[in-house]
Motif scaffolding. Sequence first.
Motif, PDB file in Angstrom:
ATOM      1  N   SER A 135       0.823  -1.212   0.000  1.00 34.12           N
ATOM      2  CA  SER A 135       0.000   0.000   0.000  1.00 34.12           C
ATOM      3  C   SER A 135       0.862   1.270   0.000  1.00 34.12           C
ATOM      4  N   GLU A 136       2.052   1.207   0.628  1.00 29.06           N
ATOM      5  CA  GLU A 136       2.876   2.435   0.649  1.00 29.06           C
ATOM      6  C   GLU A 136       3.331   2.821  -0.767  1.00 29.06           C
ATOM      7  N   PHE A 137       3.489   1.832  -1.645  1.00 29.25           N
ATOM      8  CA  PHE A 137       3.894   2.153  -3.020  1.00 29.25           C
ATOM      9  C   PHE A 137       2.733   2.752  -3.801  1.00 29.25           C
ATOM     10  N   GLN A 138       1.511   2.428  -3.365  1.00 28.18           N
ATOM     11  CA  GLN A 138       0.349   2.914  -4.102  1.00 28.18           C
ATOM     12  C   GLN A 138       0.212   4.435  -4.026  1.00 28.18           C
ATOM     13  N   GLN A 139       0.285   4.988  -2.809  1.00 31.54           N
ATOM     14  CA  GLN A 139       0.162   6.435  -2.680  1.00 31.54           C
ATOM     15  C   GLN A 139       1.353   7.128  -3.340  1.00 31.54           C
ATOM     16  N   GLN A 140       2.516   6.499  -3.195  1.00 35.34           N
ATOM     17  CA  GLN A 140       3.723   7.074  -3.794  1.00 35.34           C
ATOM     18  C   GLN A 140       3.589   7.143  -5.313  1.00 35.34           C
ATOM     19  N   LEU A 141       3.000   6.089  -5.865  1.00 38.77           N
ATOM     20  CA  LEU A 141       2.813   6.007  -7.321  1.00 38.77           C
ATOM     21  C   LEU A 141       1.907   7.157  -7.810  1.00 38.77           C
ATOM     22  N   ILE A 142       0.854   7.421  -7.047  1.00 36.14           N
ATOM     23  CA  ILE A 142      -0.063   8.506  -7.425  1.00 36.14           C
ATOM     24  C   ILE A 142       0.662   9.854  -7.332  1.00 36.14           C
ATOM     25  N   ASP A 143       1.418  10.028  -6.247  1.00 36.33           N
ATOM     26  CA  ASP A 143       2.181  11.279  -6.070  1.00 36.33           C
ATOM     27  C   ASP A 143       3.196  11.459  -7.205  1.00 36.33           C
ATOM     28  N   ASP A 144       3.885  10.380  -7.544  1.00 36.51           N
ATOM     29  CA  ASP A 144       4.936  10.466  -8.570  1.00 36.51           C
ATOM     30  C   ASP A 144       4.354  10.783  -9.947  1.00 36.51           C
ATOM     31  N   LEU A 145       3.215  10.152 -10.258  1.00 38.83           N
ATOM     32  CA  LEU A 145       2.598  10.415 -11.569  1.00 38.83           C
ATOM     33  C   LEU A 145       2.085  11.856 -11.636  1.00 38.83           C
ATOM     34  N   THR A 146       1.549  12.334 -10.502  1.00 43.76           N
ATOM     35  CA  THR A 146       1.060  13.714 -10.456  1.00 43.76           C
ATOM     36  C   THR A 146       2.229  14.671 -10.673  1.00 43.76           C
TER      37      THR A 146
END
Length: 318
Positions: free
Chosen positions: A51-62
């Motif tokens: 789950s920690e990679f999930q929020q990071q992934l959204i932040d990184d794509l943004t």
Amino acid sequence: MKLRTRFAPSPTGLLHVGNAFSALICQQWAEKHHAELFLRIEDIDHTRCKSEFQQQLIDDLTWLGIHWQGDIIKQSNRHEAYRDALKKLHDLGVIYPCFCTRKHIQQEIERMSSAPHTDLSHTAPLYADLSHANDHSDPYLGICRNIDKSRSEIKMKHEPFAWRLHITKAMELINAPIGWNDQHGHFHAASPALFGDTIIGRKDIEFSYHLAVVIDDAKQKITHIIRGKDLFSSTPIHCLLQHLLGLPTPIYIHHALLVGTQGERLAKRHQSTPLKNLKDAGCDSKLLRQFLLTRDPPVWPFADTDIIHIIEQLGRKA
Ligand code: GLU
């Protein structure tokens, strides 16, 4: 009809420049064709997704400047739909339970190779696509294909099993050539038989990537799938599943992967530069975008470790 595409990363680690390249290609295509772009988190593999990679992934794509439409779909919320599809395949009689372990399959291959006059040419080749290795990397010999129903029902009560697609039965049922069109209208005939009886429901995860991706693409009415060439080898199985489940086959565009200077793949396991590291070190995402979208052929010429050097070079080469 509104054109639709999607970017579908799996949160198994930090997004790296290779993922960024793929997302940018997808977005560039969507902008050019006035299409909608959706984001889907492919997290059914609970053994690898975090789950920690999930929020990071959204932040990184943004941060990278990727804009998507509507809500983000998460595969972990869609088990019911995958279960229905699995049931449909079961009712069609095209899947069977497989109790084999990797060790068991290996032993069988060794036994058959040492037996005189054994023809192994009908077995599936080893797959290069390691990202979905658990789904179809083994040359399955059909050990469980013909276990009779009553015996397999007893075994299912006591032993873990996967569901395999009986490719021959499935192709007989469809009884028509299958394949997909690319962006140039070129038809690619699919020969799923080459891949052997692919795993559709796993022992540990209940559904395979192949099943989930096909159901989600149909649910989201995706008209164009833009994804890396590393997934080219999965497309025949996806076409087969679409036919069996009565779903449309979208247009598939397999783009070249961003590679290193020796042509090597920038996978997470090779420690490709994570977007987070670039962002944290103050990289200008516009420069990164420009850099990635103007490489022809797409090569990432930097070592992963020296982030400051990368940031300087991006500024210089933009
Ligand atoms: N989730 C897959 C991956 O990260 C992509 C699947 C697809 O685009 O079809 O490799």
